[in-house]
Design a protein around this motif. Structure first.
Motif, mmCIF file in Angstrom:
data_model
loop_
_atom_site.group_PDB
_atom_site.id
_atom_site.type_symbol
_atom_site.label_atom_id
_atom_site.label_comp_id
_atom_site.label_asym_id
_atom_site.label_seq_id
_atom_site.Cartn_x
_atom_site.Cartn_y
_atom_site.Cartn_z
ATOM 1 N N ARG A 193 0.836 -1.205 0.000
ATOM 2 C CA ARG A 193 0.000 0.000 0.000
ATOM 3 C C ARG A 193 0.871 1.256 0.000
ATOM 4 N N GLU A 194 1.974 1.197 0.712
ATOM 5 C CA GLU A 194 2.865 2.362 0.780
ATOM 6 C C GLU A 194 3.489 2.652 -0.597
ATOM 7 N N PHE A 211 0.833 4.123 -2.887
ATOM 8 C CA PHE A 211 0.621 5.558 -2.653
ATOM 9 C C PHE A 211 1.783 6.407 -3.194
ATOM 10 N N GLU A 212 2.992 5.863 -3.197
ATOM 11 C CA GLU A 212 4.092 6.628 -3.800
ATOM 12 C C GLU A 212 3.904 6.730 -5.313
ATOM 13 N N SER A 224 1.382 9.290 -5.832
ATOM 14 C CA SER A 224 1.900 10.653 -5.635
ATOM 15 C C SER A 224 2.631 11.161 -6.880
ATOM 16 N N GLN A 245 -5.000 -0.929 5.505
ATOM 17 C CA GLN A 245 -4.039 -0.719 6.569
ATOM 18 C C GLN A 245 -4.690 0.193 7.599
ATOM 19 N N PRO A 268 -5.404 3.113 9.696
ATOM 20 C CA PRO A 268 -4.771 4.421 9.602
ATOM 21 C C PRO A 268 -3.915 4.753 10.820
ATOM 22 N N VAL A 302 -2.380 9.515 13.002
ATOM 23 C CA VAL A 302 -1.941 10.247 11.814
ATOM 24 C C VAL A 302 -0.662 11.014 12.146
ATOM 25 N N PRO A 303 0.427 10.745 11.450
ATOM 26 C CA PRO A 303 1.725 11.335 11.813
ATOM 27 C C PRO A 303 1.815 12.856 11.690
ATOM 28 N N GLU A 304 1.114 13.424 10.755
ATOM 29 C CA GLU A 304 1.230 14.873 10.567
ATOM 30 C C GLU A 304 -0.155 15.413 10.262
ATOM 31 N N PRO A 325 -2.770 17.114 8.569
ATOM 32 C CA PRO A 325 -2.861 17.916 7.351
ATOM 33 C C PRO A 325 -3.770 19.123 7.573
ATOM 34 N N GLU A 326 -3.507 20.165 6.851
ATOM 35 C CA GLU A 326 -4.403 21.331 6.881
ATOM 36 C C GLU A 326 -5.812 20.889 6.530
ATOM 37 N N ALA A 327 -6.769 21.529 7.168
ATOM 38 C CA ALA A 327 -8.147 21.292 6.774
ATOM 39 C C ALA A 327 -8.226 21.632 5.298
ATOM 40 N N HIS A 328 -8.907 20.829 4.541
ATOM 41 C CA HIS A 328 -9.039 21.189 3.130
ATOM 42 C C HIS A 328 -10.393 20.709 2.658
#
Lengths: 137, 137, 137, 137, 137, 137
Positions: free
Chosen positions: C85-86, C89-90, C93, C122, C124, C127-129, C131-134
């Motif tokens: 999965r990682e 996702f790369e 990206s 996987q 979740p 969450v490591p970082e 993210p800005e609300a979007h």
């Protein structure tokens, strides 16, 4: 206004133009543009996938979207990352089959650029399978 | 066979080639083609949206579809309609984010063309935020 | 007339429709079409590049060209070839940065399809970082 | 696997699917993807160009790239930013002329979506100019 | 929000939706949009090229641009203009080779639509050349 | 790195570059690429559709996908197959209406190339219908 104004050394001309215009763009106080450029750089850093694979992904994406400058850039990056000519052609073949014959003129320029990078020019030797005469593309 | 054969003054060369070939096309008795050209002109006339907004729409559409000649044309039209360099870069940023890094080479040529139009060249001055070193695009 | 008419099991519905229509197409005595299909299969066979890399190339090409059915097909092939999965996702990206925000809706459906394939979901976790609300995309 | 699974209220279905899948995507520890989403949000913030103009730019870019979900999203954003139906149709007309008849099916779905947003449905009244009978699109 | 909401008769559903939304669009007092629709109709009228050739041109253009609704429309028009199934597949083969494997899912839906139009369904009979087993597309 | 490096005779330069690079590509022992090139040639052989129709299909597909080299190639092939200038412009008109104004710069170069092929240059004579003054494209 083309990407490679130097007729004598297209690779150097391409690189010089890219560098000069990138500087012009990044001198502009537009934060979205700058962040996009930074993110673009970050995208190809090795992670779960290694550098070589990521550059190959960038190459095939550029090929099917038919952007000559992007293709040249990734051909050079792949070359530097140690991608062999045989691997490069396998990546080209995926781009060709997914993107169709419309990709052929871009592939011609990609091979031309690759040849000019030097070092990868492989003597064609005896051609293993005589291709049909063809005129198209 | 490129859009701007005049190496000394690409803007003038671009305009001359466009004008000459448009005349060749419109001299042909094909009514659909002629009507399309007339409709294209009508599209950008001020209406509910003003000229400046419409030219910006044409610019961003050309950017994401990655047509250098169309981008140059709309950059010139926007410039004439009074779009500032800062507004132009905000339009570029929308095109860049929607269309992706594949837009970058076209943006480089758009900024080159804009610089050549003169008058809008803004002294870069002290760069407000040091962008990450990057090589890509 | 959509690719996945089975609402209860979209993956099975997608596969059944693809198989059925491919049979319809290959039953037709058109040699160019048949040879193209055979060539398409040959393209992804391991060679200088391994299967996994080739399927990732097909996935990113499909993503930037924004073809949902092609993306679903290559997500399934990548999954079967052991792409994590990682890594997936790369690859996403790269497609996202090259192709732009226009790729986002296709990426949403790709992740949905990947989740339905099972086994790769996987947790979740934290969450490591943040993210800005979007809201966009 | 379509963007709007709720047949009774396509607008609500579209929004719910988009929100749910965006959450799935942002729960993933991929920094490039997260930064891209944040940058996408930042792109449309008012700056030298106001919100309405930026959303119109996003709408026309989505229209010529023919992404239904992106079009729906920007139609909703434009509507919320106070873009009138007449202005919306002028933006559509730019997308139609730049992008060609291939844009028509997406424009049909855009108008359908706009009608469902409510409030903007304008009584057609006496049609000012009888269009030629046409069947195409 | 899809082009063919009628699951029982997709052809009728497709036609009804197209007709209804075209009426909505043409009821709007936007002259550029109306003129574009009229021009679109005029484009396919017989001239130096006959109707059948023009519809085949429209079909292949739609195929390589990968617009399902446009493909369905031109498949129906070609069918009505007397294009045989064999000719239709030759047109598909040009679209497939020019546009690449990314066209395959659209070709599957085109063949599905063609089959539903009725009358052209040709018994496959003995398959002249056994195609390689393939799974892709 | 452009398709036609010979400024004095662009048609000859275009052909020489294409031939030289095709030879480079086919000298490479990549079977998928070689088979694709052979299939591309086979695609345009007369069958249920005659050569002229198939070349027109290739021309319009190239036009809407906006590939200058592909357009030049098919303009030359159509010219050789006996397609008249009037028929060529009708094919252009289909490509223009389907693909939109973004096609115009490619159409300018297509007409330029056609004029250089010689023999088809038709005296414009008295223009049958005075087109509106226009500046765009």
């Amino acid at each position: 206004m083309t990407g490679g104004p130097d007729q004598d050394d297209p690779v150097a001309g391409f690189n010089a133009y890219r560098r000069r215009m990138n500087e012009r763009i990044l001198a502009e106080p537009n934060q979205v543009v700058r962040r996009f450029f930074a993110l673009d750089t970050q995208t190809y850093r090795p992670g779960a996938l290694d550098l070589k694979t990521k550059e190959l992904l960038g190459l095939v994406a550029s090929l099917v979207l038919r952007c000559d400058d992007c293709i040249s850039y990734h051909v050079a990056q792949c070359h530097e990352a140690g991608v062999t000519r045989e691997e490069m052609f396998e990546a080209f073949s995926v781009g060709l089959v997914v993107g169709g014959s419309i990709v052929i003129p871009h592939m011609r320029r990609a091979v031309d650029f690759l040849d000019r990078l030097g070092g990868t020019v492989q003597p064609p030797g005896p051609v293993p399978e005589p291709p049909e005469a063809h005129e198209h593309g």
